[in-house]
Motif scaffolding. Structure first.
Motif, mmCIF file in Angstrom:
data_model
loop_
_atom_site.group_PDB
_atom_site.id
_atom_site.type_symbol
_atom_site.label_atom_id
_atom_site.label_comp_id
_atom_site.label_asym_id
_atom_site.label_seq_id
_atom_site.Cartn_x
_atom_site.Cartn_y
_atom_site.Cartn_z
ATOM 1 N N GLY A 159 0.787 -1.231 0.000
ATOM 2 C CA GLY A 159 0.000 0.000 0.000
ATOM 3 C C GLY A 159 0.817 1.278 0.000
ATOM 4 N N LYS A 160 2.091 1.188 0.354
ATOM 5 C CA LYS A 160 2.915 2.399 0.383
ATOM 6 C C LYS A 160 3.216 2.882 -1.041
ATOM 7 N N ILE A 161 3.439 4.176 -1.133
ATOM 8 C CA ILE A 161 3.892 4.746 -2.397
ATOM 9 C C ILE A 161 5.417 4.708 -2.410
ATOM 10 N N VAL A 162 5.976 4.038 -3.391
ATOM 11 C CA VAL A 162 7.438 3.999 -3.532
ATOM 12 C C VAL A 162 7.826 4.848 -4.743
ATOM 13 N N TRP B 206 10.356 -6.173 -6.598
ATOM 14 C CA TRP B 206 11.007 -6.342 -5.297
ATOM 15 C C TRP B 206 10.174 -5.711 -4.177
ATOM 16 N N ALA B 207 9.534 -4.586 -4.475
ATOM 17 C CA ALA B 207 8.732 -3.873 -3.469
ATOM 18 C C ALA B 207 7.302 -4.389 -3.539
ATOM 19 N N SER B 208 7.152 -5.635 -3.181
ATOM 20 C CA SER B 208 5.876 -6.330 -3.378
ATOM 21 C C SER B 208 4.720 -5.603 -2.684
ATOM 22 N N GLY B 209 3.669 -5.343 -3.437
ATOM 23 C CA GLY B 209 2.485 -4.702 -2.884
ATOM 24 C C GLY B 209 2.537 -3.187 -2.857
ATOM 25 N N ALA B 210 3.713 -2.628 -3.091
ATOM 26 C CA ALA B 210 3.835 -1.164 -3.089
ATOM 27 C C ALA B 210 3.325 -0.580 -4.406
ATOM 28 N N ARG B 211 2.982 0.696 -4.364
ATOM 29 C CA ARG B 211 2.544 1.409 -5.561
ATOM 30 C C ARG B 211 3.722 2.247 -6.054
#
Lengths: 209, 209
Positions: A84-87, A116-121
């Motif tokens: 859920g985080k914005i990367v 790699w940043a699974s689930g991130a936006r």
């Protein structure tokens, strides 16, 4: 906004300090929070916290990843759950001597980061100009163009706001796979700045009619 | 200047007609000199000749190659000896659906063209914006940026002049291998124009301070 900076070098340090001065809560995730460089960074920012990378990620809604390409995978996978985080991916997959890109055409650093940043936006942004332009994107009355791309509309809107408040003219370049074009665009800026005599004080503007 | 246009579609037709109206001697190399389209092209140019591609190449000091990528090799290799000629490579190695580039990162269309056009001095140029911008590169008081790259300084100077007289702001991007960056830059323009709602009436400007 709670912003985590992962990799507080010239780019992460400059952007984090400017967002901190704008009133955002900024956590600088660094390898050594007690180093002189880290303390200088915090002084420049005027506010914010120095912490390790995992803690910086934990508290953040928006995470700026600006490590070297060679370190990106290990660092990102060590950050824990990013769902859920914005990367914001600033990483360019540059050859060490800046003579080319390590990957491209059929993939991009941004697409790798998204795996790699699974689930991130993930939003690719702030990768196409040097940190001196991030410190001040104004050229007289004109603002430097900043392209961003990503697959999540709300995340892109947030990144657009974070760029606009720094003085950029942010422009949506489309889905994340457009990073295949924005990463070469970054190397174009780098190669002109350092290899072709343009120096670092230039940027692009969008002309419309 | 004696200019040959190889592939007189929208791009070659527009540039050739403008150079002809500026007083250059332009030979349009086309598949069928007697077609209606060919005759319309000559009318638009006001002067110049319609001929086959090999003859257009023979008489030219400067050769603009603006065929589709799929035809480029066969066409270039059919042109005969190009030693010493300036070849302006406009070709972008686009996938037919414009979703990406067929090659890049470690090579470029321009570097391939330089192999096929043996002995020629290849300059990549006029590939990064649409033919409507070539028809008129002015945006109010501003001029559209046009990057070019190549390995022969004198050839680049000629191409710079040919771009400047059309109203562009021509900028040297370095050696021919920089086409690895200018070809993705071209697809960026194309994808924004046709896929991301920017329309075709935009271009870039260089900001300096």
């Amino acid at each position: 906004m709670n912003i985590g900076i992962i990799g507080a070098g010239n780019v992460g340090g400059t952007l984090g300090a400017r967002w901190a001065r704008n009133g955002h809560t900024v956590a600088f995730g660094v390898r050594d929070p007690n180093s002189t460089g880290s303390r200088e960074l915090l002084q420049k920012a005027g506010s914010g916290t120095l912490t390790n990378m995992a803690d910086a990620a934990k508290s953040a809604d928006v995470l700026l990843v600006s490590t070297p390409w060679a370190a990106a995978r290990q660092v990102i996978e060590s950050l824990g759950d990013l769902s859920g985080k914005i990367v914001i991916d600033v990483v360019n997959p540059l050859l060490p001597d800046l003579s080319g890109l390590i990957l491209g055409t059929t993939t991009s650093a941004a697409e790798q980061v998204a795996q790699w940043a699974s689930g991130a936006r993930v939003v690719k942004a702030f990768n196409t100009i040097g940190f001196n332009i991030m410190a001040d994107p104004s050229f007289g009355a004109s603002r430097a163009l900043l392209f961003y791309c990503g697959d999540d509309a709300a995340a892109k809107q947030t990144v657009k706001s974070l760029a606009a408040e720094l003085g950029f003219d942010p422009q949506d370049a489309g889905p994340l796979r457009q990073a295949r074009l924005l990463e070469p665009f970054a190397l174009l800026w780098i190669s002109l700045a350092y290899g072709q005599g343009y120096g670092r004080d230039f940027a692009f503007q969008l002309l419309r009619r």
